[in-house]
Write a protein that holds these residues in place. Structure first.
Motif, PDB file in Angstrom:
ATOM      1  N   THR A   1      -5.743  14.842   4.499  1.00  0.00           N
ATOM      2  CA  THR A   1      -6.248  15.723   3.449  1.00  0.00           C
ATOM      3  C   THR A   1      -6.577  17.099   4.025  1.00  0.00           C
ATOM      4  OG1 THR A   1      -7.135  13.867   2.174  1.00  0.00           O
ATOM      5  CG2 THR A   1      -8.071  16.041   1.719  1.00  0.00           C
ATOM      6  N   MET A   2      -7.239  17.127   5.165  1.00  0.00           N
ATOM      7  CA  MET A   2      -7.585  18.405   5.795  1.00  0.00           C
ATOM      8  C   MET A   2      -6.324  19.181   6.166  1.00  0.00           C
ATOM      9  SD  MET A   2     -10.994  17.331   8.039  1.00  0.00           S
ATOM     10  CE  MET A   2     -10.363  18.179   9.429  1.00  0.00           C
ATOM     11  N   ASN A   3      -5.328  18.498   6.714  1.00  0.00           N
ATOM     12  CA  ASN A   3      -4.078  19.158   7.085  1.00  0.00           C
ATOM     13  C   ASN A   3      -3.368  19.730   5.860  1.00  0.00           C
ATOM     14  OD1 ASN A   3      -4.472  18.553   9.786  1.00  0.00           O
ATOM     15  ND2 ASN A   3      -3.184  16.725   9.738  1.00  0.00           N
ATOM     16  N   GLN A   4      -3.352  18.974   4.781  1.00  0.00           N
ATOM     17  CA  GLN A   4      -2.698  19.437   3.551  1.00  0.00           C
ATOM     18  C   GLN A   4      -3.422  20.663   2.987  1.00  0.00           C
ATOM     19  OE1 GLN A   4       0.092  18.779   2.413  1.00  0.00           O
ATOM     20  NE2 GLN A   4       0.166  19.015   0.225  1.00  0.00           N
ATOM     21  N   LYS A   5      -4.741  20.638   2.967  1.00  0.00           N
ATOM     22  CA  LYS A   5      -5.506  21.776   2.470  1.00  0.00           C
ATOM     23  C   LYS A   5      -5.273  23.011   3.329  1.00  0.00           C
ATOM     24  CE  LYS A   5      -9.001  19.158  -0.010  1.00  0.00           C
ATOM     25  NZ  LYS A   5     -10.398  18.798  -0.165  1.00  0.00           N
ATOM     26  N   GLU A   6      -5.161  22.809   4.633  1.00  0.00           N
ATOM     27  CA  GLU A   6      -4.891  23.926   5.540  1.00  0.00           C
ATOM     28  C   GLU A   6      -3.506  24.528   5.252  1.00  0.00           C
ATOM     29  OE1 GLU A   6      -4.206  24.365  10.261  1.00  0.00           O
ATOM     30  OE2 GLU A   6      -6.076  23.385   9.662  1.00  0.00           O
ATOM     31  N   ARG A   7      -2.492  23.664   5.038  1.00  0.00           N
ATOM     32  CA  ARG A   7      -1.151  24.154   4.709  1.00  0.00           C
ATOM     33  C   ARG A   7      -1.164  24.948   3.414  1.00  0.00           C
ATOM     34  NH1 ARG A   7       0.436  19.124   6.892  1.00  0.00           N
ATOM     35  NH2 ARG A   7       0.445  18.114   4.857  1.00  0.00           N
ATOM     36  N   ILE A   8      -1.891  24.472   2.426  1.00  0.00           N
ATOM     37  CA  ILE A   8      -1.974  25.164   1.138  1.00  0.00           C
ATOM     38  C   ILE A   8      -2.651  26.521   1.304  1.00  0.00           C
ATOM     39  CG2 ILE A   8      -3.092  25.099  -1.133  1.00  0.00           C
ATOM     40  CD1 ILE A   8      -2.529  22.026  -1.071  1.00  0.00           C
TER      41      ILE A   8
ATOM     42  N   SER B   1       0.837  -1.196   0.000  1.00  0.00           N
ATOM     43  CA  SER B   1       0.000   0.000   0.000  1.00  0.00           C
ATOM     44  C   SER B   1       0.874   1.249   0.000  1.00  0.00           C
ATOM     45  CB  SER B   1      -0.952   0.013   1.193  1.00  0.00           C
ATOM     46  OG  SER B   1      -0.235   0.181   2.383  1.00  0.00           O
ATOM     47  N   ASN B   2       0.354   2.299  -0.610  1.00  0.00           N
ATOM     48  CA  ASN B   2       1.036   3.577  -0.705  1.00  0.00           C
ATOM     49  C   ASN B   2       0.015   4.699  -0.621  1.00  0.00           C
ATOM     50  OD1 ASN B   2       3.935   2.952  -1.368  1.00  0.00           O
ATOM     51  ND2 ASN B   2       2.939   1.831  -3.005  1.00  0.00           N
ATOM     52  N   LYS B   3       0.525   5.885  -0.255  1.00  0.00           N
ATOM     53  CA  LYS B   3      -0.322   7.076  -0.229  1.00  0.00           C
ATOM     54  C   LYS B   3      -0.260   7.764  -1.583  1.00  0.00           C
ATOM     55  CE  LYS B   3       0.305   8.072   4.632  1.00  0.00           C
ATOM     56  NZ  LYS B   3       0.833   9.049   5.588  1.00  0.00           N
ATOM     57  N   TYR B   4      -1.418   8.261  -2.014  1.00  0.00           N
ATOM     58  CA  TYR B   4      -1.540   8.977  -3.276  1.00  0.00           C
ATOM     59  C   TYR B   4      -2.475  10.166  -3.091  1.00  0.00           C
ATOM     60  CZ  TYR B   4       0.472   4.993  -5.769  1.00  0.00           C
ATOM     61  OH  TYR B   4       1.316   4.007  -6.219  1.00  0.00           O
ATOM     62  N   THR B   5      -2.341  11.138  -3.990  1.00  0.00           N
ATOM     63  CA  THR B   5      -3.265  12.259  -4.065  1.00  0.00           C
ATOM     64  C   THR B   5      -4.051  12.122  -5.359  1.00  0.00           C
ATOM     65  OG1 THR B   5      -1.692  13.695  -2.929  1.00  0.00           O
ATOM     66  CG2 THR B   5      -3.472  14.781  -4.118  1.00  0.00           C
TER      67      THR B   5
ATOM     68  N   ILE C   1      -6.113  12.923  -0.262  1.00  0.00           N
ATOM     69  CA  ILE C   1      -5.009  12.000  -0.040  1.00  0.00           C
ATOM     70  C   ILE C   1      -5.636  10.674   0.368  1.00  0.00           C
ATOM     71  CG2 ILE C   1      -2.950  11.496   1.327  1.00  0.00           C
ATOM     72  CD1 ILE C   1      -2.669  14.573   1.670  1.00  0.00           C
ATOM     73  N   VAL C   2      -5.180   9.593  -0.253  1.00  0.00           N
ATOM     74  CA  VAL C   2      -5.758   8.278  -0.002  1.00  0.00           C
ATOM     75  C   VAL C   2      -4.654   7.249   0.196  1.00  0.00           C
ATOM     76  CG1 VAL C   2      -7.845   8.757  -1.347  1.00  0.00           C
ATOM     77  CG2 VAL C   2      -5.894   7.694  -2.463  1.00  0.00           C
ATOM     78  N   ASN C   3      -5.012   6.148   0.782  1.00  0.00           N
ATOM     79  CA  ASN C   3      -4.125   4.998   0.882  1.00  0.00           C
ATOM     80  C   ASN C   3      -4.648   3.973  -0.122  1.00  0.00           C
ATOM     81  OD1 ASN C   3      -1.869   3.728   2.284  1.00  0.00           O
ATOM     82  ND2 ASN C   3      -3.405   2.211   2.887  1.00  0.00           N
ATOM     83  N   ILE C   4      -3.782   3.526  -1.028  1.00  0.00           N
ATOM     84  CA  ILE C   4      -4.198   2.549  -2.039  1.00  0.00           C
ATOM     85  C   ILE C   4      -3.399   1.274  -1.840  1.00  0.00           C
ATOM     86  CG2 ILE C   4      -4.346   2.004  -4.499  1.00  0.00           C
ATOM     87  CD1 ILE C   4      -4.651   4.954  -5.072  1.00  0.00           C
ATOM     88  N   SER C   5      -4.110   0.177  -1.718  1.00  0.00           N
ATOM     89  CA  SER C   5      -3.471  -1.138  -1.651  1.00  0.00           C
ATOM     90  C   SER C   5      -4.064  -2.002  -2.756  1.00  0.00           C
ATOM     91  CB  SER C   5      -3.671  -1.775  -0.274  1.00  0.00           C
ATOM     92  OG  SER C   5      -5.027  -1.829   0.073  1.00  0.00           O
ATOM     93  N   VAL C   6      -3.280  -2.978  -3.176  1.00  0.00           N
ATOM     94  CA  VAL C   6      -3.702  -3.869  -4.259  1.00  0.00           C
ATOM     95  C   VAL C   6      -3.720  -5.293  -3.728  1.00  0.00           C
ATOM     96  CG1 VAL C   6      -3.219  -4.679  -6.598  1.00  0.00           C
ATOM     97  CG2 VAL C   6      -2.594  -2.346  -5.936  1.00  0.00           C
TER      98      VAL C   6
END
Length: 81
Positions: free
Chosen positions: A63-70, A3-7, A44-49
């Protein structure tokens, strides 16, 4: 299971284009039909296969933290003189 994080960057036709978080130098195309309604552009999501199926979990707090930083960066740019 890997699994990895993606936007979620954008939609192109029937596909969602995800960029690997945080560097966003690698992309992943996922058929839009595999997304649930909760995933929106910019999330931002976590995707696993597992067995050729994607499991996509929204990471709401990140996601909320990233939007706040932006938003803070945008405010800093606006206030520059």
């Amino acid at each position: 299971m890997n699994s990895n994080k993606y936007t979620l960057d954008r939609f192109e036709g029937d596909y969602a284009v995800f960029l690997k978080y945080p560097n966003e130098t690698e992309s992943l195309l996922v058929c839009s039909s595999e997304l649930n309604d909760k995933v929106k552009k910019g999330d931002i999501v976590n995707i696993s296969v597992k067995e050729d199926k994607y499991k996509i979990e929204p990471l709401v707090e990140e996601t909320m933290n990233q939007k706040e930083r932006i938003n803070q960066l945008l405010e800093q740019l606006k206030n520059r003189t």
